[in-house]
Each structure stands twice: as C-alpha cells, then as structure tokens.
Design a protein around this motif. Sequence first.
Motif, PDB file in Angstrom:
ATOM      1  N   TYR A  67     -11.045  -0.858  -5.503  1.00  0.00           N
ATOM      2  CA  TYR A  67     -10.347   0.416  -5.328  1.00  0.00           C
ATOM      3  C   TYR A  67      -8.835   0.218  -5.403  1.00  0.00           C
ATOM      4  N   ASP A  68      -8.147   1.223  -5.908  1.00  0.00           N
ATOM      5  CA  ASP A  68      -6.708   1.348  -5.719  1.00  0.00           C
ATOM      6  C   ASP A  68      -6.567   2.039  -4.377  1.00  0.00           C
ATOM      7  N   VAL A  69      -5.831   1.436  -3.464  1.00  0.00           N
ATOM      8  CA  VAL A  69      -5.784   1.922  -2.088  1.00  0.00           C
ATOM      9  C   VAL A  69      -4.389   2.452  -1.768  1.00  0.00           C
ATOM     10  N   PHE A  96      -8.504  -2.418   4.635  1.00  0.00           N
ATOM     11  CA  PHE A  96      -7.686  -2.395   3.413  1.00  0.00           C
ATOM     12  C   PHE A  96      -8.152  -3.488   2.448  1.00  0.00           C
ATOM     13  N   LEU A 125     -11.549  -2.694   0.843  1.00  0.00           N
ATOM     14  CA  LEU A 125     -11.445  -1.676  -0.211  1.00  0.00           C
ATOM     15  C   LEU A 125     -10.859  -2.282  -1.485  1.00  0.00           C
ATOM     16  N   LYS A 126      -9.848  -3.129  -1.355  1.00  0.00           N
ATOM     17  CA  LYS A 126      -9.266  -3.807  -2.525  1.00  0.00           C
ATOM     18  C   LYS A 126     -10.310  -4.724  -3.170  1.00  0.00           C
ATOM     19  N   LYS A 137     -13.445   8.842  -5.228  1.00  0.00           N
ATOM     20  CA  LYS A 137     -12.404   8.906  -4.205  1.00  0.00           C
ATOM     21  C   LYS A 137     -13.090   8.831  -2.854  1.00  0.00           C
ATOM     22  N   ALA A 155      -8.913   5.766  -1.166  1.00  0.00           N
ATOM     23  CA  ALA A 155      -9.327   4.730  -2.097  1.00  0.00           C
ATOM     24  C   ALA A 155      -9.815   5.392  -3.384  1.00  0.00           C
ATOM     25  N   CYS A 179       0.873  -1.173   0.000  1.00  0.00           N
ATOM     26  CA  CYS A 179       0.000   0.000   0.000  1.00  0.00           C
ATOM     27  C   CYS A 179       0.917   1.232   0.000  1.00  0.00           C
ATOM     28  N   PHE A 237      -6.464   5.610   4.759  1.00  0.00           N
ATOM     29  CA  PHE A 237      -6.624   5.138   3.387  1.00  0.00           C
ATOM     30  C   PHE A 237      -7.254   6.198   2.498  1.00  0.00           C
ATOM     31  N   TYR A 252     -12.123   8.666   1.491  1.00  0.00           N
ATOM     32  CA  TYR A 252     -11.118   8.746   2.545  1.00  0.00           C
ATOM     33  C   TYR A 252     -11.609   7.935   3.735  1.00  0.00           C
TER      34      TYR A 252
END
Length: 176
Positions: free
Chosen positions: A95-97, A87, A90-91, A117, A111, A42, A109, A119
């Motif tokens: 999402y790109d985290v 984390f 979110l993945k 986007k 995301a 990350c 994070f 937070y």
Amino acid sequence: MGKPFSANSISQFLKSEHRKVSVESIYNYIRWLEQAFIIYPCQRYDLQGKSVLKTQEKYYLADCSLKYALLGYNRKMLDGVLENIVFLELKRRGYDVFVGKNGTKKIDFIALRRDEKVYVQVCVQLPENSDREIGNLMEIRDHYPKFVVTMNPLDTGIENGIRIVHLKDFLLEDIK
C-alpha cells in the motif's frame, strides 16, 4: 515516531539548547536517514480536497527497537510503536500509506493500492466514554473498509460497519 514533523520546530528547540542548526540541515539529515532506510516518510492526505499535503508529514522507524535502544522502555511509547507496526505492515502489503485529514479530524492511516482504499485507526485500547477512534472513521462517507487496530482483545468486534481487530489478527489476515 508517528508525530507530525516540523524541521522549523526542531531547529528552534536546538537553538534554545544553544545549538545552531539550520532548517535546511535538518531536512538533509532526514533525507539521509530515509536513504539509509532507517526511517520512512508518511505524507498527509486531505480527504476533502483529495490531495497530498506538503506539510506536517510523519516519520516511522524501519525498526521500532531503535527507539528502545536509544531511550529505553517506557509504557507511554506503546501508542507510537503500535502505530509504527501497523504502518510497516501496510507498506509490506504494497500500500501507499498516508496520514489522513478529514476536516479537523485525524485518520491514522489511509492505505491505497490500485483501486483499493482502506482506512485504519490505531489505539492500544478503545478509550472509555469516547468514540474518537470510531467516530473519526464514521464521518468518512465512502464505503471502503474501515478498521480500528487495538491491543485489547475485549474491544474487538464490529461497530457501525467498522471492524475492530486485535493487532495479532490484523498482522495475520488480509484486510479487504
């Protein structure tokens, strides 16, 4: 798990334990763990410079039980495990985290997914007499969704437009 990573610090520690391992070897081990899907990187993202930073990335386990299997249970590990769970969720949602940096403030994070986007701050419970979790999010001046994920059901609600949600609800609902 969830701590800033420094191969040099690990190399120095091992040297103090009378084990010599080069920084390059540590990076090779990390890369192999990534390729085996045991850990996920990350990277840090600078909100002010709007760029991905090359240092102080964090790593998260693909399965939190690996840490318990190696170290046993310790209540002090709960913060890191909670962060790891968020984390991975979110993945899983595509999402790109990133770990956020906003000046001297830390955002757990950021995301990103297409034009979205989000937070996210993570804590077992909101600290008394401190607005660190909410305050860090309030300093971000855009209008993307902001969340604090907690394990304490008494902390949930909305404060200054920031949604404070229980982990269970975060995992079950879409976070738009």
